[in-house]
Design an enzyme around this catalytic site. Sequence first.
Site, PDB file in Angstrom:
ATOM      1  N   GLU A 151     -24.757  31.760  41.621  1.00 55.04           N
ATOM      2  CA  GLU A 151     -23.597  32.266  41.411  1.00 55.04           C
ATOM      3  C   GLU A 151     -22.415  32.806  41.952  1.00 55.04           C
ATOM      4  O   GLU A 151     -21.951  33.579  41.008  1.00 55.04           O
ATOM      5  CB  GLU A 151     -22.279  30.586  41.614  1.00 55.04           C
ATOM      6  CG  GLU A 151     -21.148  30.444  42.115  1.00 55.04           C
ATOM      7  CD  GLU A 151     -20.106  29.198  40.216  1.00 55.04           C
ATOM      8  OE1 GLU A 151     -20.787  29.407  39.865  1.00 55.04           O
ATOM      9  OE2 GLU A 151     -19.456  28.933  40.965  1.00 55.04           O
ATOM     10  N   ASP A 163     -21.192  29.004  37.208  1.00 54.51           N
ATOM     11  CA  ASP A 163     -19.491  28.613  35.812  1.00 54.51           C
ATOM     12  C   ASP A 163     -20.090  27.943  35.403  1.00 54.51           C
ATOM     13  O   ASP A 163     -20.025  26.876  35.552  1.00 54.51           O
ATOM     14  CB  ASP A 163     -19.052  29.437  36.440  1.00 54.51           C
ATOM     15  CG  ASP A 163     -18.525  30.611  36.749  1.00 54.51           C
ATOM     16  OD1 ASP A 163     -19.675  31.783  36.605  1.00 54.51           O
ATOM     17  OD2 ASP A 163     -18.100  31.294  37.859  1.00 54.51           O
ATOM     18  N   ASP A 213     -17.255  26.176  34.790  1.00 55.42           N
ATOM     19  CA  ASP A 213     -15.685  25.559  34.867  1.00 55.42           C
ATOM     20  C   ASP A 213     -16.061  24.541  36.093  1.00 55.42           C
ATOM     21  O   ASP A 213     -17.466  24.692  36.241  1.00 55.42           O
ATOM     22  CB  ASP A 213     -14.945  26.945  35.645  1.00 55.42           C
ATOM     23  CG  ASP A 213     -15.547  27.767  36.236  1.00 55.42           C
ATOM     24  OD1 ASP A 213     -16.253  27.289  37.198  1.00 55.42           O
ATOM     25  OD2 ASP A 213     -15.143  28.198  36.617  1.00 55.42           O
ATOM     26  N   ASP A 237     -15.693  24.353  39.647  1.00 51.63           N
ATOM     27  CA  ASP A 237     -16.591  24.755  40.249  1.00 51.63           C
ATOM     28  C   ASP A 237     -17.909  25.004  39.765  1.00 51.63           C
ATOM     29  O   ASP A 237     -18.700  24.594  41.273  1.00 51.63           O
ATOM     30  CB  ASP A 237     -15.419  26.086  40.732  1.00 51.63           C
ATOM     31  CG  ASP A 237     -14.136  25.621  41.425  1.00 51.63           C
ATOM     32  OD1 ASP A 237     -14.054  24.831  41.534  1.00 51.63           O
ATOM     33  OD2 ASP A 237     -13.606  26.967  41.385  1.00 51.63           O
TER      34      ASP A 237
END
Length: 655
Positions: free
Chosen positions: A441, A514, A516, A518
Amino acid sequence: MAKAKPARAPATASKDKGNGGYQADSIQVLKGLEAVRRRPAMYIGSVSARGLHHLVYEVVDNSVDEALAGFSTKIAVTIHQDNAITVVDDGRGIPVDTHKTEKKPGVEVALTMLHAGGKFDKSTYKVSGGLHGVGVSVVNALSEKLEVWVDRDGKRHHMAFERGETTKKLEVIGKAKGTGTTVWFKPDTSIFTETRFDYATLANRLRELAFLNKSLTITLKDERKGQAKEETFFYKGGLAEFVKYLLGNRKPLHPKPIVFDATREGVQVEGAIQYDEGYNENTFSFVNNINTHEGGTHLTGFKAALTRTINEWAKKDGLLKKEEFTLTGDDIREGLTCVLHVKVKDPQFEGQTKTKLGNSEVEGIVKTVVNDALGEFLDKNPSVARAIIAKAVSAARAREAARKARELVRRKNALEGGLLPGKLADCSLTDPKLCELYLVEGDSAGGSAKQGRDRGYQAILPLRGKILNVQKARVDKILSNEEIRTMITALGTGVGEDFNLDEARYHKIIIMTDADVDGAHIRTLLLTFFYKELKHLIDAGYIYIAQPPLFRIAKGKEEFYAYDEKERDGFVKRLTNGAEGHGSVVIQRYKGLGEMNPDQLWKTTMDPATRTILKVEMEDAVEASELFETLMGDEVEPRRKFIEANAKFVRNLDV
Ligand code: 0RA
């Protein structure tokens, strides 16, 4: 020597050892339930969470049978403090009189003899098939303790058991006003690997049962500390309400579900369908309250009728030019939400998970019922008919466009002479078995990965967040997305009908996002794409998820990486309690992969010697597809839940 009673002998029963001295009957009983305790998975599928919850379904199914026979309207399920369960119903109550051949109270026969259920002719339609219908004796066998109270003939009766053996004989303990059965049981913790009941899991099945049986009220109560909760499931509208529920806040194409309910040749065919403006199909089929995940004759009949009726109406109305154009079943089911429920007296369940209806006579029956009902509905509601047909025509066009888009991907590849995308930092080895592709990403993380990798066998493809937009799109749109096309080219397999696993350029495709929300979203989208368009890569076990650390804990020259809070706290403790050093402990929380330098990324996430990668498994493809459907919809809440539960698809494994 014990008398052989083949009708009751379980498939797994070991050879008769001839326990002379014991009563033949009691030996038989013991053997039966011992077989269950010895090989529980044979009877309830597994001893994990699924099997544990199955115990509840087994008891509830018996209560639902009473409802199907018209005797019960209320079922109450309680999860107690200690993870014991009570199921109360207001059915006829398990018989307490002496069983003709067994010479024991019916309730004792039902609870201590394997497959004793069949000994009673209790109702026309029974919940029986797959893992269902193995009988309450199986629950008894797998419970540390079980007690039953039966209200019948104005009296309250009671019996108790431990691990399937009777500890308190049938006894009248008082008066009773109505009739009904109460079963309390505590699953045997020495048998199950999971002993906590999950409220949501039970709620889902009970809600489903309430939708499927519109006269039934089911309550679920959780008495456990910190999570006390109670819900009542009752749906006067039955399947129509079920469809509304499944539709969520997707925009319907027509205001009300189309419903049908008719009985032919002893088969009851019930259904509700509604279209929305989206592109996915959401079909659920049931036989006698059991979800037929694998479909079967009832579903085949339904689909055939739907396709035929819609095409005929379209032709009659001049919406399709004679023979020149026929809508396919797939076109007609785009945007369809459907619940089909048939009741069959003697269901034959087939398939891998025994959830596929095999009765051949059912196909024609469902076809006739649906043809008649749907034909009539369309004639009465021509504007709805036209909206559905217009949608199917547009689906047909999109399908054609998708075919062309796929061809374009193929041709482009050929044209470019197998040229690889510029963004791909390929590895130097060419044996796919040894090669790994990291889908990363963002460009900055991509940069770190490129520098940190072992370029011999690790390739890096940075992806931008843009693939986010493909989530609700049709295939043709998805394939025209630059990021997706780049990825397909890098993978080498082609897509759709052109897919060829042998052409895969890497046998490990590792999604690295990541840690997180997202990142989880992007990962989920990639998984959805793989599931929809490149399923075979999942089947082949080529798809993995990287596990980057969440924290770096350092003091002086010592440093550790932690993958969750608990681990972090452990390292902090170690560093603070350790030998006297100077400087304080520094905790860095990684918000993204980009915050790690190439060396850190290699050490923590990419080095096969130290990394953890999770293999994506499609072990339960049925469940997965339902979840993916949820994910593809407009509703935010189920999508969020899915992302949280994403770990379900992955199995811890590093190679
Ligand atoms: C056998 C026969 C009959 C009912 C039942 C079993 C029965 C079992 C369970 C388990 C939980 N709740 C239940 N309710 C009923 C039919 C009895 C009759 O013919 O009166």
